[in-house]
Design an enzyme around this catalytic site. Structure first.
Site, PDB file in Angstrom:
ATOM      1  N   TYR A  87      -1.957  -0.192  10.828  1.00 25.45           N
ATOM      2  CA  TYR A  87      -2.179  -0.854   9.529  1.00 25.45           C
ATOM      3  C   TYR A  87      -0.973  -0.686   8.614  1.00 25.45           C
ATOM      4  O   TYR A  87      -0.405  -1.663   8.118  1.00 25.45           O
ATOM      5  CB  TYR A  87      -3.429  -0.297   8.843  1.00 25.45           C
ATOM      6  CG  TYR A  87      -3.485  -0.632   7.372  1.00 25.45           C
ATOM      7  CD1 TYR A  87      -3.672  -1.949   6.954  1.00 25.45           C
ATOM      8  CD2 TYR A  87      -3.314   0.351   6.401  1.00 25.45           C
ATOM      9  CE1 TYR A  87      -3.697  -2.269   5.604  1.00 25.45           C
ATOM     10  CE2 TYR A  87      -3.337   0.044   5.058  1.00 25.45           C
ATOM     11  CZ  TYR A  87      -3.535  -1.275   4.660  1.00 25.45           C
ATOM     12  OH  TYR A  87      -3.549  -1.588   3.324  1.00 25.45           O
TER      13      TYR A  87
ATOM     14  N   THR B 266       0.843  -1.195   0.000  1.00 31.34           N
ATOM     15  CA  THR B 266       0.000   0.000   0.000  1.00 31.34           C
ATOM     16  C   THR B 266       0.875   1.240   0.000  1.00 31.34           C
ATOM     17  O   THR B 266       1.969   1.223   0.571  1.00 31.34           O
ATOM     18  CB  THR B 266      -0.926   0.024   1.235  1.00 31.34           C
ATOM     19  OG1 THR B 266      -1.591   1.298   1.309  1.00 31.34           O
ATOM     20  CG2 THR B 266      -0.139  -0.172   2.527  1.00 31.34           C
ATOM     21  N   ASP B 267       0.382   2.298  -0.621  1.00 31.01           N
ATOM     22  CA  ASP B 267       1.150   3.545  -0.605  1.00 31.01           C
ATOM     23  C   ASP B 267       1.229   4.147   0.791  1.00 31.01           C
ATOM     24  O   ASP B 267       2.055   5.020   1.062  1.00 31.01           O
ATOM     25  CB  ASP B 267       0.575   4.569  -1.584  1.00 31.01           C
ATOM     26  CG  ASP B 267      -0.898   4.879  -1.347  1.00 31.01           C
ATOM     27  OD1 ASP B 267      -1.499   4.315  -0.408  1.00 31.01           O
ATOM     28  OD2 ASP B 267      -1.458   5.675  -2.128  1.00 31.01           O
ATOM     29  N   GLU B 268       0.392   3.654   1.707  1.00 32.44           N
ATOM     30  CA  GLU B 268       0.394   4.192   3.062  1.00 32.44           C
ATOM     31  C   GLU B 268       1.682   3.886   3.827  1.00 32.44           C
ATOM     32  O   GLU B 268       1.942   4.500   4.868  1.00 32.44           O
ATOM     33  CB  GLU B 268      -0.822   3.683   3.835  1.00 32.44           C
ATOM     34  CG  GLU B 268      -2.125   4.217   3.270  1.00 32.44           C
ATOM     35  CD  GLU B 268      -3.330   3.784   4.071  1.00 32.44           C
ATOM     36  OE1 GLU B 268      -3.295   3.867   5.314  1.00 32.44           O
ATOM     37  OE2 GLU B 268      -4.319   3.347   3.453  1.00 32.44           O
TER      38      GLU B 268
ATOM     39  N   LYS C 201       1.879  -3.454   7.211  1.00 32.29           N
ATOM     40  CA  LYS C 201       2.165  -3.687   5.791  1.00 32.29           C
ATOM     41  C   LYS C 201       3.640  -3.440   5.488  1.00 32.29           C
ATOM     42  O   LYS C 201       4.265  -4.187   4.728  1.00 32.29           O
ATOM     43  CB  LYS C 201       1.287  -2.790   4.921  1.00 32.29           C
ATOM     44  CG  LYS C 201      -0.190  -3.168   4.922  1.00 32.29           C
ATOM     45  CD  LYS C 201      -0.437  -4.539   4.308  1.00 32.29           C
ATOM     46  CE  LYS C 201      -0.178  -4.535   2.822  1.00 32.29           C
ATOM     47  NZ  LYS C 201      -0.436  -5.875   2.220  1.00 32.29           N
TER      48      LYS C 201
END
Length: 204
Positions: free
Chosen positions: A76, A48-50, A80
Site C-alpha cells: 500500500y 499518506t504518512d506511511e 502511494k
C-alpha cells in the site's frame, strides 16, 4: 484536480498487491495524462504518512518532515509513494503545477495530536458506554509500522494552515455520524466484508 483516490488498506495490499499498483500508480498516471490532455494546470496529490515508514517508539522527539526519505513498509505505502514520485516527475517533465504554495513542493499535514491506537479504541468504548472487554487484540500484520508522527511546521509557516477541528471534537462528530447512519455501515459489515474480516483477522 484533487486526487484523494486510492486503494486501501494495508492488509488488503498484502493479500493482493496488484490492484494497489493498478489503482494507486496507474490510476494517478491516467489522471495526470487527462490533466495534460484537457489543459488542467493544477493537480493536488493527496498521499499518506506511511510513505515515510515508521518511527521508533523510544524516540518521541522524532517526527516526519518533508525531508524524511521515503521508506515504505507495505505494498500500500509503496504504491502511494510511487504515485507521489510520478506526480513530481510530471511536474518536472511536463510543467504541470502540482501543489498549492510553492510549485512542485510537498507539504505534510498534521495536527500535533499523536495518539496510540489502543488509546483511541478505549476512548471510543468510553464514549459509547461500552466495556473495554470488547476489545480484541490481534497479532501485528507483516511489516507493521510502530509509530507515525508528522511535523506540520512547513505548511503552517508557508500557507498559514492549521487544523480547524481538534481531535476531541472530531472523534465526537465521527462517532455521532456513525450512530445516525446505521444503514450505511450495517450494509458494509454484512456479507462479503464479514467473510473478508474473518479471513484476515479470524486466526490472528
Amino acid at each position: 484536480v484533487v486526487n484523494f483516490a486510492a486503494e486501501s488498506h494495508v492488509d488488503r495490499s498484502i493479500e493482493n498487491p496488484e490492484v494497489f499498483l493498478q489503482t494507486n500508480i496507474l490510476g494517478t498516471q491516467v489522471m495526470l495524462d487527462a490533466c495534460r490532455k484537457y489543459g488542467i494546470q493544477r493537480h493536488h496529490q493527496v498521499s499518506t504518512d506511511e510513505v515515510y515508514g515508521d518511527l521508533p517508539l523510544d524516540r518521541p522527539d522524532l517526527f516526519f518532515t518533508e525531508e524524511t526519505p521515503i521508506h515504505t513498509s507495505s505494498p500500500y505505502s509503496s504504491s502511494k509513494a510511487g504515485a507521489d514520485l510520478l506526480v513530481l516527475a510530471y511536474h518536472r517533465t511536463y510543467g504541470l503545477i502540482i501543489r498549492n504554495g510553492r510549485v512542485g513542493e510537498v507539504y505534510n499535514i498534521g495536527g500535533h495530536n499523536e495518539m496510540r491506537n489502543i488509546d483511541i479504541v478505549r476512548l471510543i468504548c468510553q464514549k459509547l458506554g461500552k466495556p473495554e472487554s470488547l476489545i480484541t487484540y490481534v497479532t501485528d500484520r507483516k511489516g507493521h509500522d510502530m509509530r507515525y508522527a508528522i511535523d506540520p511546521t512547513k505548511i503552517h509557516d508557508e500557507l498559514g494552515w492549521l487544523p480547524e477541528t481538534k481531535f476531541a471534537d472530531g472523534i465526537d462528530k465521527t462517532i455521532d455520524w456513525y450512530l445516525t447512519h446505521r444503514n450505511w455501515w450495517e450494509n458494509i459489515i454484512n456479507g462479503e466484508y464479514q467473510c473478508y474480516y474473518e479471513r484476515m483477522y479470524g486466526s490472528r
